[in-house]
Design an enzyme around this catalytic site. Structure first.
Site, PDB file in Angstrom:
ATOM      1  CD1 TRP A  31      11.603  18.256  39.696  1.00 32.35           C
ATOM      2  CD2 TRP A  31      10.020  18.544  40.054  1.00 32.35           C
ATOM      3  NE1 TRP A  31      12.205  17.597  40.910  1.00 32.35           N
ATOM      4  CE2 TRP A  31      10.483  18.404  41.516  1.00 32.35           C
ATOM      5  CE3 TRP A  31       9.164  18.923  40.362  1.00 32.35           C
ATOM      6  CZ2 TRP A  31      10.028  18.022  42.441  1.00 32.35           C
ATOM      7  CZ3 TRP A  31       7.653  18.364  41.004  1.00 32.35           C
ATOM      8  CH2 TRP A  31       8.555  17.966  42.604  1.00 32.35           C
ATOM      9  CB  SER A  65      10.675  13.515  34.075  1.00 37.09           C
ATOM     10  OG  SER A  65      11.277  13.797  33.870  1.00 37.09           O
ATOM     11  CG  PHE A  66       4.158  10.504  36.838  1.00 39.83           C
ATOM     12  CD1 PHE A  66       4.763   8.848  36.705  1.00 39.83           C
ATOM     13  CD2 PHE A  66       2.878  10.875  36.278  1.00 39.83           C
ATOM     14  CE1 PHE A  66       3.723   8.224  36.523  1.00 39.83           C
ATOM     15  CE2 PHE A  66       2.147  10.158  36.106  1.00 39.83           C
ATOM     16  CZ  PHE A  66       2.541   8.852  36.788  1.00 39.83           C
ATOM     17  CB  VAL A  90      14.556  11.463  37.535  1.00 44.39           C
ATOM     18  CG1 VAL A  90      13.656  11.073  38.702  1.00 44.39           C
ATOM     19  CG2 VAL A  90      13.154  12.159  36.281  1.00 44.39           C
ATOM     20  CB  THR A  95      11.238   9.167  48.729  1.00 48.16           C
ATOM     21  OG1 THR A  95      11.137  10.576  47.796  1.00 48.16           O
ATOM     22  CG2 THR A  95      10.755  10.586  50.181  1.00 48.16           C
ATOM     23  CG  HIS A  97       7.941  10.477  43.936  1.00 52.21           C
ATOM     24  ND1 HIS A  97       7.186  10.702  44.666  1.00 52.21           N
ATOM     25  CD2 HIS A  97       8.126  11.265  43.069  1.00 52.21           C
ATOM     26  CE1 HIS A  97       6.349  12.203  44.054  1.00 52.21           C
ATOM     27  NE2 HIS A  97       6.896  11.179  42.986  1.00 52.21           N
TER      28      HIS A  97
END
Ligand code: DLZ
Length: 160
Positions: A31, A65-66, A90, A95, A97
């Site tokens: 991401w 990253s999660f 990130v 939102t 998130h």
């Protein structure tokens, strides 16, 4: 949490013996790939410049990253390395998130460091804007991947 007075890339690497024997894992979130590739290049290039061997560096990719926490845990279960670098970016959106991903990855990497015996270096940028991320991945604020590599080398020989 500015780093103006604490630049890890100025660390004296002559203090680290036998770098060519050390093995490293690097887990990279896909991401915000432009940023994480730049961080990877900073970390990987620094390890090589300092004497680590190319075939002693294992790179794994994870989607975001999660997933870095599981990626680092699995890499350590499958490979004997001296340190792992977790790389992610990130960026704040509209939102919540951002908060969930930042909290999960920072707590998760911390937990792995508490419970496992190999250091995992936190190289996850948490920025408000893409420009801030660019500035820290090879831009005007340096490359945090380079600093992560220095931290990895220091931690790999801690107590040895
Ligand atoms: C879903 C998501 C969002 C919105 N933003 C980011 C981000 O800025 N950086 C990042 O590394 N990952 C992001 N993700 C993806 C999550 O990390 C994760 O991959 C998904 O929620 C699937 O578990």
């Amino acid at each position: 949490m500015a780093t103006a007075h604490k630049n890890l890339s100025e660390y004296d690497l002559s203090k680290i013996p036998n770098l060519e024997r050390l093995k490293f894992g690097i887990v990279v979130a896909e991401w915000n790939r432009e940023i994480t590739e730049a961080l990877f290049n900073g970390a990987y290039g620094t390890l090589l410049d300092c004497g680590a061997k190319n075939d002693h560096i294992i790179r794994w990719n994870v989607p975001g990253s999660f997933e870095l926490v599981f990626g680092c845990k699995k890499l350590l279960a499958d490979h004997r390395v001296d340190a792992v670098i977790a790389i992610g970016s990130v960026i704040q959106g509209e939102t919540k998130h951002f908060d969930f991903v930042c909290n999960a990855v920072s707590q998760g990497i911390k937990d792995l460091n508490v419970h496992l015996d190999t250091p995992i270096i936190f190289c996850v940028l948490t920025d408000d804007t893409l420009q801030q991320a660019k500035d820290r991945s090879g831009g005007k604020h340096g490359n945090k991947g380079t600093e992560a590599a220095v931290a990895a080398m220091q931690m790999a020989v801690l107590g040895k």
